[in-house]
Design a protein around this motif. Structure first.
Motif, PDB file in Angstrom:
ATOM      1  N   ARG A  28     -79.217   4.118 -37.311  1.00  0.00           N
ATOM      2  CA  ARG A  28     -79.578   5.503 -37.659  1.00  0.00           C
ATOM      3  C   ARG A  28     -78.705   6.018 -38.811  1.00  0.00           C
ATOM      4  O   ARG A  28     -77.466   5.949 -38.732  1.00  0.00           O
ATOM      5  CB  ARG A  28     -79.382   6.405 -36.450  1.00  0.00           C
ATOM      6  N   PRO A  29     -79.307   6.561 -39.864  1.00  0.00           N
ATOM      7  CA  PRO A  29     -78.504   7.202 -40.902  1.00  0.00           C
ATOM      8  C   PRO A  29     -77.692   8.351 -40.334  1.00  0.00           C
ATOM      9  O   PRO A  29     -78.156   9.091 -39.461  1.00  0.00           O
ATOM     10  CB  PRO A  29     -79.565   7.701 -41.896  1.00  0.00           C
ATOM     11  N   ARG A  30     -76.486   8.499 -40.824  1.00  0.00           N
ATOM     12  CA  ARG A  30     -75.598   9.564 -40.360  1.00  0.00           C
ATOM     13  C   ARG A  30     -75.839  10.814 -41.187  1.00  0.00           C
ATOM     14  O   ARG A  30     -75.699  10.796 -42.416  1.00  0.00           O
ATOM     15  CB  ARG A  30     -74.138   9.129 -40.484  1.00  0.00           C
TER      16      ARG A  30
ATOM     17  N   TRP B 153     -81.972  13.977 -34.510  1.00  0.00           N
ATOM     18  CA  TRP B 153     -82.046  12.782 -33.660  1.00  0.00           C
ATOM     19  C   TRP B 153     -83.489  12.311 -33.507  1.00  0.00           C
ATOM     20  O   TRP B 153     -83.781  11.120 -33.646  1.00  0.00           O
ATOM     21  CB  TRP B 153     -81.431  13.074 -32.299  1.00  0.00           C
ATOM     22  N   ARG B 154     -84.406  13.240 -33.231  1.00  0.00           N
ATOM     23  CA  ARG B 154     -85.826  12.871 -33.121  1.00  0.00           C
ATOM     24  C   ARG B 154     -86.338  12.267 -34.420  1.00  0.00           C
ATOM     25  O   ARG B 154     -87.215  11.401 -34.420  1.00  0.00           O
ATOM     26  CB  ARG B 154     -86.684  14.097 -32.772  1.00  0.00           C
ATOM     27  N   GLY B 155     -85.801  12.734 -35.533  1.00  0.00           N
ATOM     28  CA  GLY B 155     -86.217  12.229 -36.830  1.00  0.00           C
ATOM     29  C   GLY B 155     -85.642  10.873 -37.177  1.00  0.00           C
ATOM     30  O   GLY B 155     -85.942  10.337 -38.247  1.00  0.00           O
ATOM     31  N   GLY B 156     -84.808  10.329 -36.314  1.00  0.00           N
ATOM     32  CA  GLY B 156     -84.247   9.004 -36.552  1.00  0.00           C
ATOM     33  C   GLY B 156     -82.837   8.998 -37.085  1.00  0.00           C
ATOM     34  O   GLY B 156     -82.281   7.935 -37.386  1.00  0.00           O
ATOM     35  N   GLY B 157     -82.224  10.178 -37.212  1.00  0.00           N
ATOM     36  CA  GLY B 157     -80.860  10.257 -37.718  1.00  0.00           C
ATOM     37  C   GLY B 157     -79.837  10.464 -36.616  1.00  0.00           C
ATOM     38  O   GLY B 157     -80.185  10.782 -35.474  1.00  0.00           O
TER      39      GLY B 157
ATOM     40  N   CYS C 244     -71.146   9.367 -44.426  1.00  0.00           N
ATOM     41  CA  CYS C 244     -72.440   9.868 -43.991  1.00  0.00           C
ATOM     42  C   CYS C 244     -73.484   9.549 -45.054  1.00  0.00           C
ATOM     43  O   CYS C 244     -73.160   9.239 -46.201  1.00  0.00           O
ATOM     44  CB  CYS C 244     -72.378  11.381 -43.734  1.00  0.00           C
ATOM     45  N   ASP C 245     -74.744   9.647 -44.683  1.00  0.00           N
ATOM     46  CA  ASP C 245     -75.835   9.283 -45.581  1.00  0.00           C
ATOM     47  C   ASP C 245     -76.582  10.487 -46.124  1.00  0.00           C
ATOM     48  O   ASP C 245     -77.399  10.351 -47.047  1.00  0.00           O
ATOM     49  CB  ASP C 245     -76.807   8.366 -44.841  1.00  0.00           C
ATOM     50  N   GLY C 246     -76.341  11.671 -45.575  1.00  0.00           N
ATOM     51  CA  GLY C 246     -76.992  12.875 -46.043  1.00  0.00           C
ATOM     52  C   GLY C 246     -76.289  14.103 -45.518  1.00  0.00           C
ATOM     53  O   GLY C 246     -75.480  14.023 -44.586  1.00  0.00           O
TER      54      GLY C 246
ATOM     55  N   PHE D  55     -86.791  13.231 -44.241  1.00  0.00           N
ATOM     56  CA  PHE D  55     -85.450  13.389 -44.817  1.00  0.00           C
ATOM     57  C   PHE D  55     -84.560  12.224 -44.415  1.00  0.00           C
ATOM     58  O   PHE D  55     -83.826  11.671 -45.241  1.00  0.00           O
ATOM     59  CB  PHE D  55     -84.835  14.714 -44.361  1.00  0.00           C
ATOM     60  N   VAL D  56     -84.621  11.835 -43.152  1.00  0.00           N
ATOM     61  CA  VAL D  56     -83.822  10.698 -42.695  1.00  0.00           C
ATOM     62  C   VAL D  56     -84.226   9.428 -43.448  1.00  0.00           C
ATOM     63  O   VAL D  56     -83.373   8.613 -43.831  1.00  0.00           O
ATOM     64  CB  VAL D  56     -83.964  10.514 -41.170  1.00  0.00           C
ATOM     65  N   GLU D  57     -85.521   9.243 -43.701  1.00  0.00           N
ATOM     66  CA  GLU D  57     -85.979   8.085 -44.479  1.00  0.00           C
ATOM     67  C   GLU D  57     -85.368   8.093 -45.876  1.00  0.00           C
ATOM     68  O   GLU D  57     -84.932   7.052 -46.386  1.00  0.00           O
ATOM     69  CB  GLU D  57     -87.503   8.097 -44.589  1.00  0.00           C
ATOM     70  N   VAL D  58     -85.349   9.269 -46.510  1.00  0.00           N
ATOM     71  CA  VAL D  58     -84.754   9.381 -47.848  1.00  0.00           C
ATOM     72  C   VAL D  58     -83.277   8.998 -47.806  1.00  0.00           C
ATOM     73  O   VAL D  58     -82.784   8.268 -48.671  1.00  0.00           O
ATOM     74  CB  VAL D  58     -84.921  10.814 -48.392  1.00  0.00           C
ATOM     75  N   CYS D  59     -82.569   9.485 -46.795  1.00  0.00           N
ATOM     76  CA  CYS D  59     -81.145   9.164 -46.665  1.00  0.00           C
ATOM     77  C   CYS D  59     -80.939   7.671 -46.496  1.00  0.00           C
ATOM     78  O   CYS D  59     -80.029   7.070 -47.090  1.00  0.00           O
ATOM     79  CB  CYS D  59     -80.535   9.927 -45.490  1.00  0.00           C
ATOM     80  N   ARG D  60     -81.788   7.034 -45.704  1.00  0.00           N
ATOM     81  CA  ARG D  60     -81.677   5.602 -45.499  1.00  0.00           C
ATOM     82  C   ARG D  60     -81.935   4.841 -46.805  1.00  0.00           C
ATOM     83  O   ARG D  60     -81.192   3.938 -47.173  1.00  0.00           O
ATOM     84  CB  ARG D  60     -82.679   5.141 -44.430  1.00  0.00           C
ATOM     85  N   GLU D  61     -83.000   5.244 -47.506  1.00  0.00           N
ATOM     86  CA  GLU D  61     -83.363   4.559 -48.755  1.00  0.00           C
ATOM     87  C   GLU D  61     -82.280   4.706 -49.819  1.00  0.00           C
ATOM     88  O   GLU D  61     -81.925   3.729 -50.491  1.00  0.00           O
ATOM     89  CB  GLU D  61     -84.694   5.113 -49.273  1.00  0.00           C
TER      90      GLU D  61
END
Length: 276
Positions: free
Chosen positions: A8-10, A44-48, A69-71, A264-270
């Motif tokens: 999970r991205p932080r 958290w629900r969003g994957g972060g 952290c990622d975002g 947003f979590v996807e963007v942080c991961r990418e």
């Protein structure tokens, strides 16, 4: 992709602050820092993985915390102080929280320097605009002629209005994809229509040069801003998507908020993995 970014991205959540108050019984009036529960759950629900970004009054603390952290997520809360954008408060009750401003303005500066994506919600869009050189209306009812009721303490998140969102925007892509699934969006040639809650009495006035307006309420009040390029990624929304969770309280007839957090979590991961 490294092993950590496969997890999970932080997501760093700037702290809301309750300042020292000798008349408050809780913790005998000592200063408190916290996150609103539904915001943490939405991340958290969003994957972060939500991480509290505490105000330690040290830039080094922000640099160390944000580097792992990622975002960065700027959550809602007290008014932004007019002093933070070069104005005096029109009324004493609109003096805002200058101390929290300093924490968040510094966090934004560090996040931008580190290339971390930033999402601002309610107060978050306002302080993001201020950080990049914009200003705010201190009180919509006082300063925006013909405005809607954007906040009522007694009705709080019961109040709702439509938001006209530019179809050709990052947010437009987020809600266009999910609108077909949930049937919550109207459509026009250039705009999507969202139905959101509204819990704010301040809003963006002068838009920072680097930001683009991508959504407005029916009265013209700015509801979303974006800045997206290879080096910088920042998005802000004026409503509270963390409360639009499909519950009876959140309003299941409204445009859902969960897609915003997952994207947003996807963007942080990418971006953490070297994407753009």
């Amino acid at each position: 992709m490294t092993a950590r970014h496969a997890d999970r991205p932080r997501i760093a959540l700037t702290a809301a602050i309750i300042h020292e108050d000798p008349n408050r019984a809780l913790f005998k009036g000592k200063a408190l820092q916290f996150s609103e529960q539904k915001m943490a759950h939405a991340v958290w629900r969003g994957g972060g993985l939500p991480i509290q970004l505490l105000d330690l009054r040290e830039r080094e603390a922000l640099e160390q915390a944000l580097s792992v952290c990622d975002g960065l997520l700027l959550q809602g809360g007290a008014d932004v102080a007019p002093l933070s954008y070069g104005e005096q408060p029109l009324r004493p009750e609109w003096k805002g929280d200058w101390i929290r401003d300093q924490h968040e303005l510094a966090a934004i500066e560090v996040a931008v320097a580190l290339g971390k994506p930033i999402l601002g919600i309610c107060r978050g869009i306002q302080v993001l605009n201020v950080a990049l050189g914009g200003s705010l209306y201190q009180d919509i009812e006082t300063q925006v002629a013909g405005s809607l009721v954007h906040r009522d303490w007694n009705r709080y998140e019961i109040i709702e209005h439509t938001v006209a969102l530019a179809r050709e925007s990052w947010l437009g892509d987020v809600f266009r994809d999910h609108g077909r699934d949930h049937g919550q969006l109207g459509s026009g040639d250039d705009e999507l229509t969202l139905l959101t809650n509204t819990v704010h009495h301040q809003s963006v006035n002068r838009v920072a040069d680097s930001l683009t307006v991508c959504a407005r309420a029916p009265d013209g009040v700015i509801e979303a801003l974006e800045l997206i390029n290879a080096e910088r990624w920042a998005v802000g929304v004026q409503w509270h998507p963390e409360w639009l969770d499909g519950s009876d309280e959140g309003g299941p007839h409204r445009t859902p908020g969960n897609p915003l957090f997952s994207r947003f979590v996807e963007v942080c991961r990418e971006r953490a993995a070297g994407g753009s």
